[in-house]
Design an enzyme around this catalytic site. Structure first.
Site, PDB file in Angstrom:
ATOM      1  N   THR B 120      45.608 -85.672 -54.283  1.00 54.34           N
ATOM      2  CA  THR B 120      44.517 -84.233 -54.023  1.00 54.34           C
ATOM      3  C   THR B 120      45.525 -83.635 -55.027  1.00 54.34           C
ATOM      4  OG1 THR B 120      46.096 -83.514 -52.563  1.00 54.34           O
ATOM      5  CG2 THR B 120      44.329 -84.236 -51.474  1.00 54.34           C
ATOM      6  N   SER B 148      47.550 -88.291 -58.401  1.00 53.91           N
ATOM      7  CA  SER B 148      45.337 -87.503 -58.635  1.00 53.91           C
ATOM      8  C   SER B 148      45.883 -87.391 -60.421  1.00 53.91           C
ATOM      9  CB  SER B 148      45.882 -86.029 -58.562  1.00 53.91           C
ATOM     10  OG  SER B 148      43.969 -85.696 -58.985  1.00 53.91           O
ATOM     11  N   GLN B 169      45.744 -92.166 -58.457  1.00 51.16           N
ATOM     12  CA  GLN B 169      44.488 -92.048 -59.105  1.00 51.16           C
ATOM     13  C   GLN B 169      43.713 -91.614 -59.489  1.00 51.16           C
ATOM     14  OE1 GLN B 169      43.128 -89.290 -58.885  1.00 51.16           O
ATOM     15  NE2 GLN B 169      40.373 -89.728 -59.400  1.00 51.16           N
ATOM     16  N   LEU B 170      42.671 -91.814 -60.785  1.00 49.91           N
ATOM     17  CA  LEU B 170      41.533 -92.367 -61.618  1.00 49.91           C
ATOM     18  C   LEU B 170      40.506 -91.821 -61.866  1.00 49.91           C
ATOM     19  CD1 LEU B 170      41.490 -93.256 -64.793  1.00 49.91           C
ATOM     20  CD2 LEU B 170      40.862 -95.037 -63.890  1.00 49.91           C
ATOM     21  N   TYR B 171      40.912 -90.760 -62.502  1.00 50.10           N
ATOM     22  CA  TYR B 171      39.177 -90.522 -62.472  1.00 50.10           C
ATOM     23  C   TYR B 171      38.531 -90.759 -63.833  1.00 50.10           C
ATOM     24  CZ  TYR B 171      37.933 -86.581 -58.754  1.00 50.10           C
ATOM     25  OH  TYR B 171      39.095 -86.254 -57.380  1.00 50.10           O
ATOM     26  N   THR B 197      38.360 -93.451 -58.450  1.00 51.57           N
ATOM     27  CA  THR B 197      37.857 -92.826 -57.686  1.00 51.57           C
ATOM     28  C   THR B 197      35.837 -92.255 -57.563  1.00 51.57           C
ATOM     29  OG1 THR B 197      39.220 -91.290 -56.520  1.00 51.57           O
ATOM     30  CG2 THR B 197      36.883 -90.498 -56.772  1.00 51.57           C
ATOM     31  N   LYS B 267      37.883 -96.137 -54.828  1.00 52.51           N
ATOM     32  CA  LYS B 267      38.009 -95.479 -53.170  1.00 52.51           C
ATOM     33  C   LYS B 267      36.957 -94.542 -53.779  1.00 52.51           C
ATOM     34  CE  LYS B 267      40.093 -90.770 -52.567  1.00 52.51           C
ATOM     35  NZ  LYS B 267      40.070 -89.807 -52.670  1.00 52.51           N
ATOM     36  N   SER B 289      35.890 -93.235 -48.090  1.00 50.95           N
ATOM     37  CA  SER B 289      36.354 -92.343 -48.034  1.00 50.95           C
ATOM     38  C   SER B 289      35.253 -91.280 -48.378  1.00 50.95           C
ATOM     39  CB  SER B 289      37.301 -91.918 -49.430  1.00 50.95           C
ATOM     40  OG  SER B 289      37.761 -90.474 -49.608  1.00 50.95           O
ATOM     41  N   HIS B 291      35.647 -88.606 -49.648  1.00 47.41           N
ATOM     42  CA  HIS B 291      36.588 -87.248 -50.750  1.00 47.41           C
ATOM     43  C   HIS B 291      36.607 -86.093 -49.474  1.00 47.41           C
ATOM     44  CE1 HIS B 291      37.132 -86.521 -55.319  1.00 47.41           C
ATOM     45  NE2 HIS B 291      37.576 -85.790 -54.226  1.00 47.41           N
ATOM     46  N   ARG B 294      34.301 -83.255 -48.893  1.00 44.99           N
ATOM     47  CA  ARG B 294      33.743 -82.359 -50.298  1.00 44.99           C
ATOM     48  C   ARG B 294      33.549 -82.468 -51.654  1.00 44.99           C
ATOM     49  NH1 ARG B 294      38.671 -79.350 -50.786  1.00 44.99           N
ATOM     50  NH2 ARG B 294      39.408 -79.505 -53.658  1.00 44.99           N
ATOM     51  N   GLY B 324      40.443 -86.906 -42.439  1.00 44.28           N
ATOM     52  CA  GLY B 324      40.513 -86.073 -41.916  1.00 44.28           C
ATOM     53  C   GLY B 324      41.530 -86.110 -40.571  1.00 44.28           C
ATOM     54  N   ARG B 326      44.771 -86.152 -38.636  1.00 45.10           N
ATOM     55  CA  ARG B 326      45.476 -85.250 -38.907  1.00 45.10           C
ATOM     56  C   ARG B 326      46.880 -85.576 -37.248  1.00 45.10           C
ATOM     57  NH1 ARG B 326      43.374 -84.562 -42.573  1.00 45.10           N
ATOM     58  NH2 ARG B 326      41.724 -82.690 -42.713  1.00 45.10           N
TER      59      ARG B 326
END
Lengths: 322, 396
Positions: B120, B148, B169-171, B197, B267, B289, B291, B294, B324, B326
């Site tokens: 994140t 991230s 995590q790669l953008y 991602t 992802k 995922s 996301h 989002r 989600g 939890r």
């Protein structure tokens, strides 16, 4: 009265509805909002979208987004049109003139009601964008021909015959001989609106309809009717190979539109939302409503790996039991 | 601050906001601490969901809205949680597992549990030490952290902040060279896997954040952006989008895979079709995922999408999941449906915002303890023993 929020603060159509609720006299707002009976179909039109999820595809090049489409030979910038609603001068002094101006700015086609608040010829004289005209089936034959001529002369790109609905009571059955004659009187293509059953869609096409509009009139006609989006797949199955199919009733989000396209619709009409924009902000409100949902549609398409309408098919959606 | 709407509108929005909170799903057991209530101490907290109201009270509104918010009407955000109610555990009263072993293995790497910290962005919004603190907390709980591309601190600093394992995590960046540079920095920092991602082609409409911007509430450390105007050079189309990675393709995947000498995952996979393509393109794993609800509203819940992806992959590569989670029992349900590991995104941020690294640690320990209880009750002595017969689902 609370302050009128600047248009750029509004981020979705429900917020435009909220502003309209503030600005309009309660009975006027209610006249737009109301559904038939207990509002079962009104609610169902919205709930049905919550039972359809999208199946997004990734790693597709979506740099060049194009929402354009062809409907009966006419190019549309996006598959979203404004549905016919009557007497818009009750909501805003400029009425249909403002609706057309706002829609033209958003490059959207408007279907003018057969009962506009301003004479058709005056609207047409000032119109910059494309429009269609609505017809009513029970109009007497002579008058009907007159209406078709006026609409054609005014420059209507298509005609839209609304079946099954007039004020608080059902309209008389469609006079199919009239439909056949319309085809002789005008080059403008004829759509029939208000279809939910696949058999009726087939009949309409056999009798000369060049396009079908799936609609329960925003839940205002028969309470307990199915949601329009639920009726769509069977109608597309019945006639989709032969004629284009449009749909309205309950569309508020770009994802709603995308689901209809995935289920075989060629386009979607919005009834109440442009009225909310018109009532609160005039032409700019109509433009805002259309641009919001056009942008939502483009965004949802991009995030689903669909750069254009041709890339959208049935595999994009999954229908759930809840 | 001028009220943009009436009180009724404000109440409606508050109601919609409350209804979208995971807390609402608990039938009012928990709610944000009011003025007359005390904030619980860390050791008093028994479940992950209790961290959210504490974090909310301690971080800025914009930071909270950034973390909590989903896209559009937040349907997918809600459905991620709802889907867990449509899957039930099958307890084994005659043969419970006394001391379940949570240890897991992925890409040859031994992990104490199949729970990971999801990547994140911008943790300094919720704690000054940002991802460094998150990594410390995760490492203390023995949990692997995925960092991230948009972390508040450089990857080498985050990786060095604690001894625990990290993934990256790669953008993808605007140029192939820029992307490669980003990957190489992560590998040099010791990241043991890279997750690309793939679900962020365009920036989504986070309505909570759009409202914050219109109310001119400054985000922590971020200047208030001027109202959105058509970008220079943008086409005069009636619809305007903000591109993020609209040009990502399977070619990009192949190019990155070629120089990435650690496991390389995608992802953001939500369909069997794309899962099959992922296998064909030689990736090491996929993360189911949406996301965290989002990006695309009306994307399916990840738990509902999981079975078709597990089936399409057919055991050829590991399938991971987020979205989600939890409760330990949520994790258990995904493992039973074929996931190899579960990533949790918002809960560590709640822990971080509420109590710093200790909060992150506690969040992850609670999840592990709950997972152990679910395994005990269902008679699963090991992670490998958790199979499809351990849950009943009525959506697959």
């Amino acid at each position: 009265m609370s302050r009128l929020p600047p248009l750029e603060e509004l981020v979705n159509l429900f917020e435009v509805e909220e502003v309209a609720r503030q600005r309009l006299a309660p009975e006027l707002f209610e006249s737009i909002a109301a559904g038939a009976g207990a509002g079962l179909t009104l609610g169902r039109n919205r709930e049905a979208f919550d039972r359809i999820t999208l199946r997004p595809r990734v790693l597709v090049d979506v740099r060049a987004m194009d929402l354009g489409t062809q409907l009966l030979g006419r190019k549309l910038e996006t598959p979203i049109l404004v549905a016919p609603t009557s007497r818009q001068t009750l909501l805003h002094p400029e009425g249909e003139l403002a609706t057309l101006r706002g829609a033209a700015a958003a490059k959207a086609t408007v279907v003018l009601s057969s009962r506009p608040g301003i004479p058709l010829e005056r609207i047409a004289a000032q119109a910059r964008g494309a429009f269609w005209c609505q017809l009513e089936p029970e109009t007497g034959a002579g008058e009907f021909r007159q209406l078709v001529r006026r609409a054609t002369d005014a420059g209507a790109q298509a005609l839209c015959l609304s079946a099954g609905w007039r004020g608080e009571k059902p309209a008389p059955p469609v006079d199919w001989t009239l439909v056949a004659r319309v085809r002789e009187w005008t080059p403008a293509p004829l759509w029939i609106k208000g279809i939910l059953a696949p058999g009726e869609a087939r009949t309409a096409v056999e009798k000369g309809a060049q396009g079908i509009i799936v609609s329960n009139y925003g839940g205002r006609l028969v309470d307990g009717a199915m949601a329009a989006i639920e009726a769509l797949p069977a109608v597309v199955e019945a006639v989709g190979r032969h004629v284009p199919v449009l749909i309205d009733s309950g569309f508020r989000r770009g994802t709603d539109v995308l689901k209809a396209l995935a289920l075989g619709a060629n386009g979607v009409m919005l009834g109440r939302p442009p009225l909310w924009g018109l009532a609160a902000y005039g032409a700019e409100g109509v433009q805002k409503v259309l641009e919001l949902i056009q942008t939502e549609l483009a965004l949802a398409m991009g995030l689903c790996g669909k750069p254009n309408l041709a890339a959208i098919d049935r595999s994009l959606v999954k229908i759930h039991k809840r | 601050m001028p009220a943009p709407f009436s009180r009724r509108a404000a109440l409606r929005r508050l109601g919609a906001f409350a209804a979208s909170s995971p807390l609402y799903q608990l039938g009012g057991q928990q709610r944000p601490p009011g003025l007359r209530e005390r904030v619980p101490a860390l050791e008093e907290i028994e479940s992950v969901l209790e961290f959210e109201p504490v974090a909310r009270a301690r971080i800025s509104r914009t930071a909270y809205d950034y973390v909590a918010g989903g896209v559009d009407g937040e349907f997918t955000l809600r459905r991620n949680r709802q889907a867990f109610e449509w899957a039930e555990l099958v307890p084994r009263a005659l043969a419970p597992a006394a001391a379940p072993d949570l240890s897991a293995e992925i890409f040859g790497q031994k992990l104490p549990c199949p729970i990971l910290v999801a990547p994140t962005a911008a943790h300094s919004q919720v704690h000054p030490e940002g991802e460094k603190a998150t990594h410390q907390g995760a490492a203390a709980a023995g949990v692997l952290m995925a960092v991230s591309s948009n972390s508040s601190y450089p990857i080498q600093e985050v990786a060095a902040a604690a001894k625990g394992p990290v993934w990256f995590q790669l953008y993808a960046r605007d140029t192939p060279e820029g992307t490669r540079d980003r990957v190489e920095r992560a590998l040099a920092a010791g990241c043991q896997a890279v997750l690309l991602t793939v679900d962020t082609q365009y920036m989504s409409h986070r309505e909570r954040m759009l409202h914050d911007r219109h109310l001119n509430i400054p985000a922590a450390g971020v200047p208030v952006r001027t109202r959105s105007r058509r970008q220079a050079g943008a086409p005069p189309a009636p619809y305007r989008l903000q591109p993020q990675n609209p040009d990502l393709s399977w070619k990009t995947v192949e190019a990155i895979r070629a120089y990435t000498n650690v496991p390389f995952l995608l992802k953001g996979i939500l369909t069997a079709e794309d899962a099959r393509l992922a296998v064909e393109h030689g990736v090491s794993g996929v993360v189911v995922s949406n996301h965290g609800g989002r990006y695309l509203d009306y994307a399916p819940s990840t738990l509902e999408a999981l079975p078709e992806i597990v089936q399409a992959v057919g055991g050829r590569i590991p399938v991971l999941i987020d979205g989600g989670f939890r409760r330990g029992s949520d994790v258990f349900k995904a493992l039973a449906l074929g996931a190899r590991a579960v990533l949790v995104g918002r809960p560590p941020l709640w822990g971080l915002g509420a109590f710093g690294p200790e909060g992150v640690r506690r969040v992850l320990e609670v999840l592990q303890a709950e997972l152990a209880m679910a395994m005990a009750a269902t008679g699963c002595a090991t992670i490998a023993a958790i199979d499809r017969s351990a849950v009943l689902v009525d959506f697959a």
